[in-house]
Write a protein that holds these residues in place. Structure first.
Motif, mmCIF file in Angstrom:
data_model
loop_
_atom_site.group_PDB
_atom_site.id
_atom_site.type_symbol
_atom_site.label_atom_id
_atom_site.label_comp_id
_atom_site.label_asym_id
_atom_site.label_seq_id
_atom_site.Cartn_x
_atom_site.Cartn_y
_atom_site.Cartn_z
ATOM 1 N N PHE A 44 55.837 48.818 -17.960
ATOM 2 C CA PHE A 44 54.658 49.193 -17.181
ATOM 3 C C PHE A 44 53.409 49.065 -18.042
ATOM 4 O O PHE A 44 53.418 49.422 -19.227
ATOM 5 C CB PHE A 44 54.748 50.650 -16.710
ATOM 6 C CG PHE A 44 55.890 50.946 -15.786
ATOM 7 C CD1 PHE A 44 55.852 50.536 -14.460
ATOM 8 C CD2 PHE A 44 56.991 51.646 -16.233
ATOM 9 C CE1 PHE A 44 56.908 50.814 -13.601
ATOM 10 C CE2 PHE A 44 58.045 51.934 -15.382
ATOM 11 C CZ PHE A 44 58.001 51.513 -14.064
ATOM 12 N N SER A 45 52.311 48.610 -17.436
ATOM 13 C CA SER A 45 51.004 48.728 -18.070
ATOM 14 C C SER A 45 50.534 50.169 -17.928
ATOM 15 O O SER A 45 51.110 50.957 -17.175
ATOM 16 C CB SER A 45 50.012 47.770 -17.416
ATOM 17 O OG SER A 45 50.400 46.431 -17.594
ATOM 18 N N ILE A 46 49.463 50.513 -18.646
ATOM 19 C CA ILE A 46 48.988 51.893 -18.681
ATOM 20 C C ILE A 46 47.582 51.976 -18.101
ATOM 21 O O ILE A 46 46.710 51.165 -18.432
ATOM 22 C CB ILE A 46 48.996 52.435 -20.130
ATOM 23 C CG1 ILE A 46 50.420 52.411 -20.679
ATOM 24 C CG2 ILE A 46 48.418 53.838 -20.190
ATOM 25 C CD1 ILE A 46 50.505 52.756 -22.139
ATOM 26 N N ASP A 47 47.383 52.962 -17.230
ATOM 27 C CA ASP A 47 46.077 53.194 -16.615
ATOM 28 C C ASP A 47 45.267 54.107 -17.522
ATOM 29 O O ASP A 47 45.176 55.317 -17.312
ATOM 30 C CB ASP A 47 46.269 53.813 -15.233
ATOM 31 C CG ASP A 47 44.949 53.914 -14.467
ATOM 32 O OD1 ASP A 47 43.959 53.334 -14.940
ATOM 33 O OD2 ASP A 47 44.931 54.579 -13.418
ATOM 34 N N ALA A 48 44.667 53.513 -18.574
ATOM 35 C CA ALA A 48 43.896 54.297 -19.541
ATOM 36 C C ALA A 48 42.947 53.372 -20.284
ATOM 37 O O ALA A 48 43.233 52.189 -20.481
ATOM 38 C CB ALA A 48 44.818 55.005 -20.523
#
Length: 215
Positions: free
Chosen positions: A86-90
């Motif tokens: 997963f990519s990270i929402d940050a």
């Protein structure tokens, strides 16, 4: 742990009964499948935090391989391995990824008929091995690192549709809901324990190739 033991004993009991019946019929086939697809985070993954910093997972992908044995004409028991990223929402350390390494035991029930299309249901039980971007305490500098957490018990339920493109091979489309009981698992980094704090959840949509072998 009790849940995993119950699920595993149920699967093994079911497969043992089927094997005993199948020995009388003399069948002996195996399947090998390769797949990949989209992985949509759910549950605790959508709002996961580390030290108060938002590290929610964004839609990612998974790839995997599995092999199963036909204990009956329409029933398989097998093992698979799935890698999910997963990519990270940050904003900070956005180049980091959340990763899952998942070995599973699976049971698949096929609805075989005269058509080349074969729908099926699938049940999985195994362990998730999370490697997540986590804010860690370090004497040199406090920072985010991708660290590995302890394994977590996991179960899954799915359904799919297989299409024969040849006598012993074909393609399939599959959807799976996956749940890991990871809330209390820990990671240790430089004498400090970090608790995961969330139960993992994800929904996978996969496409793949399946090949059958037999006597």
């Amino acid at each position: 742990m009790r849940l995993l033991v119950t699920v595993m004993l149920t699967l093994l009991s079911f497969s043992y009964t089927a094997v005993a019946q199948e020995e009388e019929e003399g069948r002996d086939y195996v399947e090998v499948a390769f797949f990949g697809g989209v992985s949509i985070p759910g549950g605790g993954l959508t709002d996961w935090e580390s030290a108060g910093a938002e590290r929610a997972a964004k839609t990612g992908f998974d790839v995997g391989i599995e092999g199963g044995y036909f204990v009956r004409q329409n029933l398989l028991v097998g093992l698979n391995f799935v890698y999910t990223q997963f990519s990270i929402d940050a904003a900070e350390q956005s180049d980091h990824k959340h990763r899952l390494y998942n070995p599973n035991l699976y049971v698949k029930y096929l609805f075989e008929g005269e058509s080349n299309f074969v729908p099926y249901f699938k049940l999985e039980a195994g362990v998730d091995n999370p490697k997540f971007s986590t804010f860690v305490i370090n004497q040199a500098a406090n920072r985010f690192r991708e660290i590995s957490y302890d394994p977590a018990i996991a179960i899954g339920l799915g359904a799919g549709l297989f299409y024969y493109t040849a006598d012993f091979s074909g393609i399939f489309l599959e959807a799976n809901f996956h749940q890991a009981f990871s809330k209390d698992v820990k990671a240790r980094y430089i004498d400090t324990d970090y608790v995961f704090g969330k139960d993992l959840g994800k929904f996978d949509i996969r496409a793949g190739v399946r090949v059958l072998f037999g006597s």
